[in-house]
Design an enzyme around this catalytic site. Structure first.
Site, short mmCIF file in Angstrom:
data_model
loop_
_atom_site.label_atom_id
_atom_site.label_comp_id
_atom_site.label_asym_id
_atom_site.label_seq_id
_atom_site.Cartn_x
_atom_site.Cartn_y
_atom_site.Cartn_z
N LYS A 94 -20.03 14.63 -7.20
CA LYS A 94 -21.44 14.24 -7.40
C LYS A 94 -21.73 13.88 -8.77
O LYS A 94 -22.16 14.69 -9.42
CB LYS A 94 -22.16 15.71 -6.78
CG LYS A 94 -23.61 15.27 -6.50
CD LYS A 94 -24.46 14.65 -7.72
CE LYS A 94 -25.84 15.21 -8.16
NZ LYS A 94 -26.37 13.89 -8.93
N GLU A 131 -19.61 23.73 -18.26
CA GLU A 131 -19.94 23.35 -20.05
C GLU A 131 -21.15 22.79 -19.97
O GLU A 131 -21.81 21.89 -19.31
CB GLU A 131 -18.88 22.19 -20.10
CG GLU A 131 -17.41 22.73 -19.90
CD GLU A 131 -17.11 23.72 -21.12
OE1 GLU A 131 -17.86 23.82 -22.04
OE2 GLU A 131 -16.11 24.23 -21.10
N CYS A 162 -22.94 16.54 -26.31
CA CYS A 162 -23.00 17.87 -26.12
C CYS A 162 -22.51 18.61 -27.37
O CYS A 162 -22.65 19.50 -28.07
CB CYS A 162 -22.24 18.70 -24.91
SG CYS A 162 -20.77 18.06 -24.76
N GLU A 173 -31.65 22.41 -27.72
CA GLU A 173 -30.66 21.14 -27.67
C GLU A 173 -31.77 19.93 -27.46
O GLU A 173 -32.43 20.14 -26.52
CB GLU A 173 -29.82 21.22 -26.66
CG GLU A 173 -29.05 19.98 -26.66
CD GLU A 173 -27.89 20.10 -25.30
OE1 GLU A 173 -28.14 20.46 -24.30
OE2 GLU A 173 -26.73 19.89 -25.74
P1 NAP Z 1 -28.48 18.06 -15.85
O1 NAP Z 1 -29.60 17.79 -15.68
O2 NAP Z 1 -28.08 19.35 -15.96
O3 NAP Z 1 -27.56 17.28 -14.63
C1 NAP Z 1 -26.04 17.54 -14.62
C2 NAP Z 1 -25.59 17.22 -13.26
O4 NAP Z 1 -26.11 18.50 -12.55
C3 NAP Z 1 -26.25 15.92 -12.80
O5 NAP Z 1 -25.24 15.51 -11.67
C4 NAP Z 1 -27.47 16.46 -11.84
O6 NAP Z 1 -28.00 15.61 -10.76
C5 NAP Z 1 -27.07 17.91 -11.32
N1 NAP Z 1 -28.11 18.58 -10.83
C6 NAP Z 1 -29.33 18.50 -11.24
N2 NAP Z 1 -30.12 19.31 -10.55
C7 NAP Z 1 -29.28 20.16 -9.99
C8 NAP Z 1 -29.35 21.29 -8.98
N3 NAP Z 1 -30.35 21.71 -8.71
N4 NAP Z 1 -28.20 21.70 -8.43
C9 NAP Z 1 -26.91 21.29 -8.81
N5 NAP Z 1 -26.90 20.05 -9.35
C10 NAP Z 1 -27.94 19.55 -9.98
O7 NAP Z 1 -28.07 17.38 -17.18
P2 NAP Z 1 -27.85 15.85 -17.79
O8 NAP Z 1 -29.49 15.49 -17.89
O9 NAP Z 1 -27.27 15.04 -16.65
O10 NAP Z 1 -27.10 15.97 -19.00
C11 NAP Z 1 -27.75 16.30 -20.16
C12 NAP Z 1 -27.14 17.73 -20.45
O11 NAP Z 1 -25.83 17.76 -20.13
C13 NAP Z 1 -27.53 18.25 -21.85
O12 NAP Z 1 -28.05 19.31 -21.87
C14 NAP Z 1 -25.76 18.28 -22.41
O13 NAP Z 1 -25.95 19.34 -23.52
C15 NAP Z 1 -25.14 18.66 -21.25
N6 NAP Z 1 -23.77 18.12 -21.55
C16 NAP Z 1 -22.85 19.08 -21.83
C17 NAP Z 1 -21.59 18.70 -21.96
C18 NAP Z 1 -20.50 19.73 -22.28
O14 NAP Z 1 -19.20 19.54 -22.03
N7 NAP Z 1 -20.84 20.97 -22.88
C19 NAP Z 1 -21.16 17.40 -21.80
C20 NAP Z 1 -22.12 16.48 -21.62
C21 NAP Z 1 -23.46 17.08 -21.34
P3 NAP Z 1 -28.82 14.46 -11.24
O15 NAP Z 1 -28.37 13.31 -11.84
O16 NAP Z 1 -29.22 14.05 -9.71
O17 NAP Z 1 -30.13 15.05 -11.84
#
Ligand code: NAP
Ligand code: MG
Length: 488
Positions: free
Chosen positions: A180, A255, A289, A390
């Site tokens: 997904k 992560e 990240c 962040e």
């Molecule tokens: P996000 O909103 O948490 O989304 C991540 C994934 O989760 C997306 O596929 C999202 O789908 C999905 N998602 C959203 N709501 C959900 C729910 N209720 N249940 C299950 N899945 C759900 O994060 P993002 O905005 O894509 O990315 C930014 C964040 O990722 C930042 O905070 C960054 O630090 C973190 N990040 C961490 C790493 C690491 O390795 N530590 C690497 C990259 C990014 P949708 O697209 O449909 O919202």
């Protein structure tokens, strides 16, 4: 939105076929460099689509796990070669869909190829150990077995590398996969999955279902036939994954965010430290990240460091990632831009001094994109919001300190612990940093955002679920251990 034909509509990949969602709804994927450009349409899938994918994966996994490790590895070599042959096209799609510059997108896609080859090789490496039994006639050993069906939920910031560093080890150890991807980068994800399709993996072994996180992501969390969930994204959603997985006894791995510091010691090579701060903090528009967001500087070198930093930041060329002279592209989405701007306002309101940038770029050629200037604050104190949360944007917080002890204390004064750097020439400073810093990735005289695919990746504190991804560490999540005792 109803179905469109131009630009292209991308389907789900379920049981070896590209299929439309049962709900017949699509979402547009937008170019953040020009919000009027639709990159493609993606399926706004339903729970029924997910159920079909899980059923296909569950069935396919029974045969897939019976293949030898080397045979599964051969498929990954094939996928790697196909991805390599589509590298330019996929990188260009990535740049159009999420804004990072084309060289960065090519680098990431090449990383994806290398990760596939690394895990292809894993198919030939050991999956167990012999342990001496107290019974001298018995053979006692461990064997690694797959979990079954693994749900892969990924963010938009590394739309090729992150799905691949989860899918490749999942597959080589004998699992079937449901991906997904983030909605913002689902077209790029579809092109990656097309490489798996072209490699003719058995139907159902890899599936992709696009759609809102609240429906498809949540569906993966709740699905009784998904045995493991690997997630990269925000800590808010990560906590929901963990809670849902614990509630039904599924294995999970998270992560999440970072608030990564760089310490610049009084004896640092300042040019090196400046270059690393800019590269670590501002490349990919700060949307890593592992990006540098706090720069903690000893007072003796504060002014010269700041001057060198600002001089270089002023040179940064902002523009569409596809333009050859662009160094920094837009934020990946309008909501990401608004988040960054709201943190900038908070920084000002809480008394930090804005010394560069701090606003949206509204020049004529940039006004249709989600561009923000690289931004630098000084006189930041550790309790301020911009030093704690962040931001995920090109915002640097400068913090001046008297001593290295104080620098370490501030570096550790956050709930995250992903990556951290120090610039110093003193071995004693290096060793105390290695010992004291709360970070899963500890970097000496190197930017906070560097990662190598063959080494464990992950954070301490609230940055991860305390597991690691990549390299040999991946086997810990994607397999279960059987301890076997054989008495002839
Ligand atoms: P996000 O909103 O948490 O989304 C991540 C994934 O989760 C997306 O596929 C999202 O789908 C999905 N998602 C959203 N709501 C959900 C729910 N209720 N249940 C299950 N899945 C759900 O994060 P993002 O905005 O894509 O990315 C930014 C964040 O990722 C930042 O905070 C960054 O630090 C973190 N990040 C961490 C790493 C690491 O390795 N530590 C690497 C990259 C990014 P949708 O697209 O449909 O919202
Ligand atoms: Mg999101």
């Amino acid at each position: 939105m109803t179905l469109q034909t131009e630009p292209k509509t991308y389907q789900n990949y379920i049981n070896g076929r590209w299929v439309s969602s049962s709900g017949n709804q699509v979402d547009a994927s937008i170019n953040p460099a020009n919000k009027n450009e639709v990159v493609g349409y993606i399926q706004k899938s339903t729970k029924e689509d997910l159920d079909q994918a899980v059923a296909a994966a569950k069935k396919a996994q029974v045969q897939w796990r019976k293949l030898s490790g080397p045979a599964r590895g051969e498929y990954l070599y094939k996928v790697a070669n196909i991805l390599e042959s589509h590298l330019d096209e996929i990188a260009e799609t990535m740049t159009k869909e999420m804004g990072k510059t084309l060289p960065e997108a090519k680098g990431e896609t090449a990383r994806g190829v290398a990760i596939l080859r690394y895990y292809a090789g894993e198919g030939m490496r050991k999956i167990g150990e012999v342990i001496p039994s107290t019974d001298s006639e018995a053979l006692m050993f461990t064997s690694r077995v797959p979990l079954g069906v693994v749900g892969v939920i990924t963010p938009w910031n590394f739309p090729v590398a992150i799905p691949i560093w989860k899918i490749a080890p999942a597959l080589v150890y004998g699992n079937a996969v449901i991906l997904k991807p983030a909605q913002e980068t689902a077209v790029t994800a579809a092109k990656v999955i097309q490489c798996f399709a072209e490699a003719e993996l058995p139907a159902g072994v890899v599936n992709m279902v696009t759609g809102p996180g609240s429906v498809i992501g949540q569906g993966i969390i709740d699905h009784p036939d998904i045995n493991g969930i690997t997630f990269t994204g925000s800590d808010q959603v990560g906590k929901m994954v963990a809670q849902g997985a614990v509630a039904r006894g599924a294995k999970y791995q998270l992560e999440m965010g970072g608030k990564n510091p760089v310490i610049v010691a009084a004896d640092a090579d300042l040019d090196l430290a400046v270059d690393a701060t800019i590269s670590g903090g501002l490349r990919s528009t700060g949307q890593k990240c592992t990006a540098t967001s706090r720069v903690i500087i000893q007072k003796e070198v504060y002014e010269p460091f700041k001057e060198k930093l600002l001089n270089k930041i002023k040179e940064i060329k902002i523009g569409p990632g596809l333009h050859g002279d662009t160094w920094m592209g837009p934020c990946a989405s309008e909501s990401q831009l608004n988040t960054v701007l709201s943190y900038i306002e908070k920084g000002k309101a809480e008394g930090a001094d804005l010394i560069y940038g701090g606003k949206r770029c509204e020049d004529s050629e940039l006004k249709h994109g989600f561009y923000v200037y690289p931004t630098v604050f000084e006189n930041v104190t550790s309790e301020m919001t911009i030093a704690q949360e962040e931001i995920f944007g090109p915002v640097l917080a400068l913090i001046k300190v008297e001593t290295l002890e104080e620098a370490l204390e501030i570096a550790n004064d956050v709930r995250f612990g992903l990556s951290a750097s120090i610039f110093t020439q003193n071995i004693g400073n290096m060793l105390s940093f290695i010992r004291e810093i709360d970070a899963g990735l500890v970097r000496i005289n190197a930017e906070s955002a560097g990662v190598e695919l063959q080494a464990p990746f992950g954070g301490m504190k609230q940055s991860s679920s305390h597991s690691r991804e990549q390299g040999q560490a991946a086997i810990e999540f994607f397999t279960a251990i059987k301890t076997v005792f054989v008495k002839p």
